[in-house]
Design a protein around this motif. Structure first.
Motif, PDB file in Angstrom:
ATOM      1  N   SER A   1      52.867  45.287  37.327  1.00  0.00           N
ATOM      2  CA  SER A   1      51.879  44.366  36.764  1.00  0.00           C
ATOM      3  C   SER A   1      51.935  43.011  37.438  1.00  0.00           C
ATOM      4  N   ALA A   2      50.755  42.447  37.666  1.00  0.00           N
ATOM      5  CA  ALA A   2      50.617  41.069  38.147  1.00  0.00           C
ATOM      6  C   ALA A   2      49.534  40.419  37.304  1.00  0.00           C
ATOM      7  N   TYR A   3      49.773  39.164  36.909  1.00  0.00           N
ATOM      8  CA  TYR A   3      48.875  38.518  35.952  1.00  0.00           C
ATOM      9  C   TYR A   3      47.976  37.485  36.604  1.00  0.00           C
ATOM     10  N   GLN A   4      48.163  37.250  37.864  1.00  0.00           N
ATOM     11  CA  GLN A   4      47.278  36.364  38.611  1.00  0.00           C
ATOM     12  C   GLN A   4      47.114  36.918  40.030  1.00  0.00           C
ATOM     13  N   GLY A   5      46.036  36.500  40.703  1.00  0.00           N
ATOM     14  CA  GLY A   5      45.762  36.999  42.045  1.00  0.00           C
ATOM     15  C   GLY A   5      46.872  36.694  43.028  1.00  0.00           C
ATOM     16  N   HIS A   6      47.384  35.460  43.028  1.00  0.00           N
ATOM     17  CA  HIS A   6      48.456  35.081  43.964  1.00  0.00           C
ATOM     18  C   HIS A   6      49.697  35.935  43.766  1.00  0.00           C
ATOM     19  N   GLU A   7      50.004  36.219  42.489  1.00  0.00           N
ATOM     20  CA  GLU A   7      51.179  37.039  42.192  1.00  0.00           C
ATOM     21  C   GLU A   7      50.989  38.450  42.752  1.00  0.00           C
ATOM     22  N   GLY A   8      49.796  39.016  42.566  1.00  0.00           N
ATOM     23  CA  GLY A   8      49.522  40.352  43.079  1.00  0.00           C
ATOM     24  C   GLY A   8      49.598  40.418  44.599  1.00  0.00           C
ATOM     25  N   ILE A   9      49.058  39.400  45.227  1.00  0.00           N
ATOM     26  CA  ILE A   9      49.093  39.364  46.702  1.00  0.00           C
ATOM     27  C   ILE A   9      50.530  39.350  47.202  1.00  0.00           C
ATOM     28  N   GLN A  10      51.386  38.579  46.572  1.00  0.00           N
ATOM     29  CA  GLN A  10      52.785  38.502  46.987  1.00  0.00           C
ATOM     30  C   GLN A  10      53.507  39.826  46.779  1.00  0.00           C
ATOM     31  N   MET A  11      53.197  40.499  45.638  1.00  0.00           N
ATOM     32  CA  MET A  11      53.843  41.782  45.366  1.00  0.00           C
ATOM     33  C   MET A  11      53.442  42.834  46.405  1.00  0.00           C
ATOM     34  N   VAL A  12      52.163  42.834  46.787  1.00  0.00           N
ATOM     35  CA  VAL A  12      51.723  43.770  47.816  1.00  0.00           C
ATOM     36  C   VAL A  12      52.389  43.458  49.156  1.00  0.00           C
ATOM     37  N   ALA A  13      52.514  42.165  49.486  1.00  0.00           N
ATOM     38  CA  ALA A  13      53.179  41.773  50.733  1.00  0.00           C
ATOM     39  C   ALA A  13      54.635  42.213  50.733  1.00  0.00           C
TER      40      ALA A  13
ATOM     41  N   GLY B   1      42.664  30.172  38.858  1.00  0.00           N
ATOM     42  CA  GLY B   1      43.117  30.707  40.150  1.00  0.00           C
ATOM     43  C   GLY B   1      42.059  31.568  40.799  1.00  0.00           C
ATOM     44  N   LEU B   2      42.526  32.550  41.605  1.00  0.00           N
ATOM     45  CA  LEU B   2      41.612  33.408  42.353  1.00  0.00           C
ATOM     46  C   LEU B   2      40.907  34.380  41.428  1.00  0.00           C
ATOM     47  N   ASP B   3      39.631  34.620  41.696  1.00  0.00           N
ATOM     48  CA  ASP B   3      38.953  35.665  40.951  1.00  0.00           C
ATOM     49  C   ASP B   3      39.228  37.007  41.633  1.00  0.00           C
ATOM     50  N   GLY B   4      38.618  38.068  41.147  1.00  0.00           N
ATOM     51  CA  GLY B   4      38.906  39.399  41.654  1.00  0.00           C
ATOM     52  C   GLY B   4      38.534  39.590  43.111  1.00  0.00           C
ATOM     53  N   LEU B   5      37.333  39.110  43.511  1.00  0.00           N
ATOM     54  CA  LEU B   5      36.910  39.302  44.887  1.00  0.00           C
ATOM     55  C   LEU B   5      37.788  38.522  45.861  1.00  0.00           C
ATOM     56  N   GLN B   6      38.154  37.312  45.490  1.00  0.00           N
ATOM     57  CA  GLN B   6      39.037  36.521  46.355  1.00  0.00           C
ATOM     58  C   GLN B   6      40.409  37.193  46.488  1.00  0.00           C
ATOM     59  N   THR B   7      40.866  37.758  45.359  1.00  0.00           N
ATOM     60  CA  THR B   7      42.159  38.453  45.388  1.00  0.00           C
ATOM     61  C   THR B   7      42.097  39.676  46.300  1.00  0.00           C
ATOM     62  N   ILE B   8      41.012  40.470  46.173  1.00  0.00           N
ATOM     63  CA  ILE B   8      40.871  41.675  47.002  1.00  0.00           C
ATOM     64  C   ILE B   8      40.837  41.305  48.480  1.00  0.00           C
ATOM     65  N   GLU B   9      40.127  40.244  48.810  1.00  0.00           N
ATOM     66  CA  GLU B   9      40.031  39.813  50.206  1.00  0.00           C
ATOM     67  C   GLU B   9      41.408  39.517  50.786  1.00  0.00           C
ATOM     68  N   GLN B  10      42.249  38.866  50.007  1.00  0.00           N
ATOM     69  CA  GLN B  10      43.600  38.550  50.471  1.00  0.00           C
ATOM     70  C   GLN B  10      44.502  39.787  50.484  1.00  0.00           C
ATOM     71  N   LEU B  11      44.278  40.681  49.503  1.00  0.00           N
ATOM     72  CA  LEU B  11      45.083  41.906  49.476  1.00  0.00           C
ATOM     73  C   LEU B  11      44.861  42.742  50.737  1.00  0.00           C
ATOM     74  N   TRP B  12      43.617  42.848  51.169  1.00  0.00           N
ATOM     75  CA  TRP B  12      43.326  43.658  52.356  1.00  0.00           C
ATOM     76  C   TRP B  12      43.855  43.022  53.641  1.00  0.00           C
ATOM     77  N   LYS B  13      44.016  41.722  53.641  1.00  0.00           N
ATOM     78  CA  LYS B  13      44.639  41.082  54.803  1.00  0.00           C
ATOM     79  C   LYS B  13      46.106  41.482  54.916  1.00  0.00           C
ATOM     80  N   VAL B  14      46.733  41.675  53.725  1.00  0.00           N
ATOM     81  CA  VAL B  14      48.151  42.047  53.707  1.00  0.00           C
ATOM     82  C   VAL B  14      48.321  43.550  53.913  1.00  0.00           C
TER      83      VAL B  14
END
Length: 662
Positions: A63-75, A96-109
């Protein structure tokens, strides 16, 4: 549940990440996804409340409760080689980041990450999402409120898709690596020599073009070295091709050690090597490299139980002064290589502007020589040898002349070196022996005939056959034939050469060591073979008044006397020399003082008038009694058989067997 929805059974279950700011949503996802597949009913009977979760999880859920947290966990998952397969991402996650902004960063990682975006009907439209991400099969939209079975099906299908995509990517990379390796292998085969691993002619030419282009930009010189091993064919023939291959590999390694990063070493085939010396700033680097290359090649090579010493000839051309194009540079280096061979081999020569004309002359001479053989343009002149005691003629030396229709008489020093290099010396030498023996049949029986034989004829194994044939066809008493050889014949210390000499001796012919004193270890030759005569080189006669020459003259005369050999002094041109040499004890004298070479038809009238006249036909018929008819028959039979059944060393062995005295 349909088996196609089952995730692949890995060592670890797939990882799924829930990115949502609402904790209760996480609990709902876990309730749906933490289910064992064996307990899942068919889709038509699916009721989430009808079964309990199995303790063995189908997925690993984080579980991640914010976009930045999720991005770090995926990295972190990527860094630990334990990546996430799927992420459920909420569209709204204030702040913080909305869903689309989070997805964009997730795919970079993690570009392969499958994403399900959870959105209400009031959130962004599908068109807006496509406008931001483009049409992609890695993003699905799950509209709220969503059904549990829909969530589970998405999880199973997308994790399986992620795994298959991942496996396909790995397979693609494996195939790409296989293609890369195969490409390297094909390039190695196409651009490198199979025996040595060195560059071949194709790679050499490509590298030379690149080097010349670069050198012109930086005002640097480029040198091309062409290298031929001397007498490699002889080593190959006598020691075998495996030894020859080992020698080639060894030489290639030595050349590479000398050149190192200064350029490129290539093998053109056979015993031919080529070197590009790059980025030459100081011209002294070029002869220095040539010296190092010659020294490296000359170092003895240990091949099994044998130690082989080989030398090389090197031709060098330098750009831009000698040529500016790859083709011209290699051509000029080749011309310099010809000069190195002509100058005695074992040396390096630089290109000179007149070499091109010399090569054309050489090719023209080669063509004319072949025509001369076909048209029988060769003639023999004869120079007498006189007995010191009586002054009478004891022998006549056959001297080859080429009666060129265009140039007149050509002396042998003008064409014999080329004939030896091209192999034409074999038919020429055979003719000389036959003609000399035929002419000698017309002379008094007290007079011998001397014939010079080339070292090349011995190396080819053709001498014995030629001698036997000349004696057999002419009927000459073999004791009247003197075979003159130089010390170079014995330089190789080859048992086959000594066997040929002994076989010729067994025929009854005499063996003479010519130009005695100018070789490397003359005394050792006298121990290895009992020569009938020593002919001292004319250079010692010319320098007779010098102390060192005087000592050698005296030594040679005494040596012949002690060994029971006849001794001849060549090049006698003055009465003073004549008197001195007779006094020293030389048994025979040869030189312009007493006799110059004359044509065959003038021999009798010029030098043999004092002998009793004998009819040539009767004389020759009597000579055939020199050995038994049986032995003559065996010689002739061996010669005939050799034409159809044997060649080279085998012919030599047959002749040796046939000519041994019983």
């Amino acid at each position: 549940m349909n088996s196609q929805l089952k995730p692949t059974q890995n060592a670890m279950p797939p990882r799924i990440l829930i990115v949502d700011d609402n904790p209760s949503i996480h609990e709902d996802f876990k309730k749906v996804l933490e289910v064992h597949e064996d307990l899942i009913p068919d889709i038509d009977q699916f009721e989430i409340d009808d079964f309990e979760a199995d303790p063995s999880p189908q997925f690993r859920i984080d579980s991640a409760y914010q976009g930045h947290e999720g991005i770090q966990m995926v990295a972190d998952g990527e860094a630990q080689a334990d990546p996430y397969s799927l992420a459920f991402v909420d569209m709204r996650m204030p702040p913080g980041l909305d869903g689309l902004q989070t997805i964009e960063q997730l795919w970079k990682v993690s570009p392969d990450l499958q994403v399900v975006i959870c959105t209400a009907f009031s959130d962004r439209s599908w068109e807006e999402m496509n406008a931001q991400f483009g049409y992609t099969d890695s993003l699905l939209v799950l509209k709220k409120p969503f059904d549990d079975i829909e969530v589970f099906q998405l999880a199973v299908a997308l994790t399986r898709k992620w795994e298959m995509t991942r496996q396909a990517g790995l397979k693609q990379r494996e195939l790409e690596e296989l293609v890369r390796q195969r490409t390297v292998e094909l390039e190695q085969a196409a651009l490198h020599d199979g025996l040595t691993g060195l560059a071949n002619r194709v790679k050499f030419n490509d590298r030379l073009s690149e080097t010349l282009t670069r050198a012109s930009c930086y005002a640097q010189k480029t040198a091309v070295f062409l290298i031929d091993l001397d007498q490699f064919k002889y080593i190959n023939d006598t020691m075998g091709h495996p030894v020859g291959d080992d020698l080639i590999r060894n030489v290639g390694k030595r050349l590479s050690r000398v050149v190192q990063d200064a350029g490129l070493v290539a093998r053109f085939g056979g015993d031919e090597f080529a070197i590009i010396q790059e980025s030459v700033v100081n011209e002294q680097e070029i002869p220095l490299l040539a010296t190092e290359l010659l020294a490296a090649i000359r170092t003895p090579v240990e091949l099994g139980e044998s130690s082989v010493v080989v030398s090389a000839s090197i031709g060098i051309a330098v750009s831009p002064c000698d040529a500016e194009t790859p083709v011209d540079l290699v051509k000029n280096a080749d011309l310099a290589l010809y000069r190195a061979k002509a100058d005695g081999r074992g040396c390096a020569r630089f290109f000179e502007t007149n070499m091109d004309q010399q090569l054309r002359n050489r090719r023209e001479m080669d063509s004319r020589l072949r025509e001369a053989i076909a048209n029988e343009e060769f003639v023999l002149h004869f120079q007498p040898l006189f007995l010191s005691a009586s002054g009478g003629v004891c022998s006549l030396e056959a001297l080859l002349r080429w009666n060129d229709p265009n140039s007149g008489l050509v002396s042998p020093d003008k064409f014999i070196p080329l004939a030896e290099e091209t192999g034409l010396i074999q038919p020429i030498g055979e003719w000389v022996l036959s003609e000399a023996c035929r002419q000698a049949c017309n002379w008094p029986e007290e007079v011998r005939v001397a014939v010079n034989v080339s070292p090349v004829q011995f190396k080819c194994g053709s001498v014995l056959k030629s001698v036997a044939k000349a004696i057999n066809e002419s009927g000459l008493d073999p004791s009247r034939l003197e075979i003159e050889i130089t010390e170079s014949v014995l330089l190789s210390d080859n048992a086959d050469t000594l066997e040929q000499l002994h076989a010729i001796r067994d025929l009854g012919a005499r063996i003479v060591l010519d130009d005695f004193g100018t070789g490397y270890s003359s005394l050792s030759y006298l121990r290895r073979f009992p020569f009938d005569k020593l002919k001292m080189d004319k250079s010692f006669v010319r320098d007779l008044n010098q102390a060192d020459a005087d000592a050698i003259v005296s030594t040679v005369a005494n040596l012949g006397r002690c060994l029971g050999m006849e001794t001849t002094a060549e090049g006698v041109e003055t009465e003073e020399q004549y008197i001195r040499l007779v006094k020293e004890g030389f048994t025979q004298i040869q030189g312009f003082l007493r006799g110059k070479p004359v044509a065959a038809e003038d021999v009798a009238g010029t030098y043999l008038s004092g002998f009793s006249r004998v009819e040539s036909g009767a004389l020759c018929s009597d000579r055939i009694a020199w050995k038994s008819d049986e032995l003559l028959h065996r010689i002739a039979e061996t010669i005939d058989n050799s034409h159809s059944e044997a060649s080279g060393a085998e012919t030599h062995r047959q002749l040796v067997t046939a000519t041994k005295l019983e």
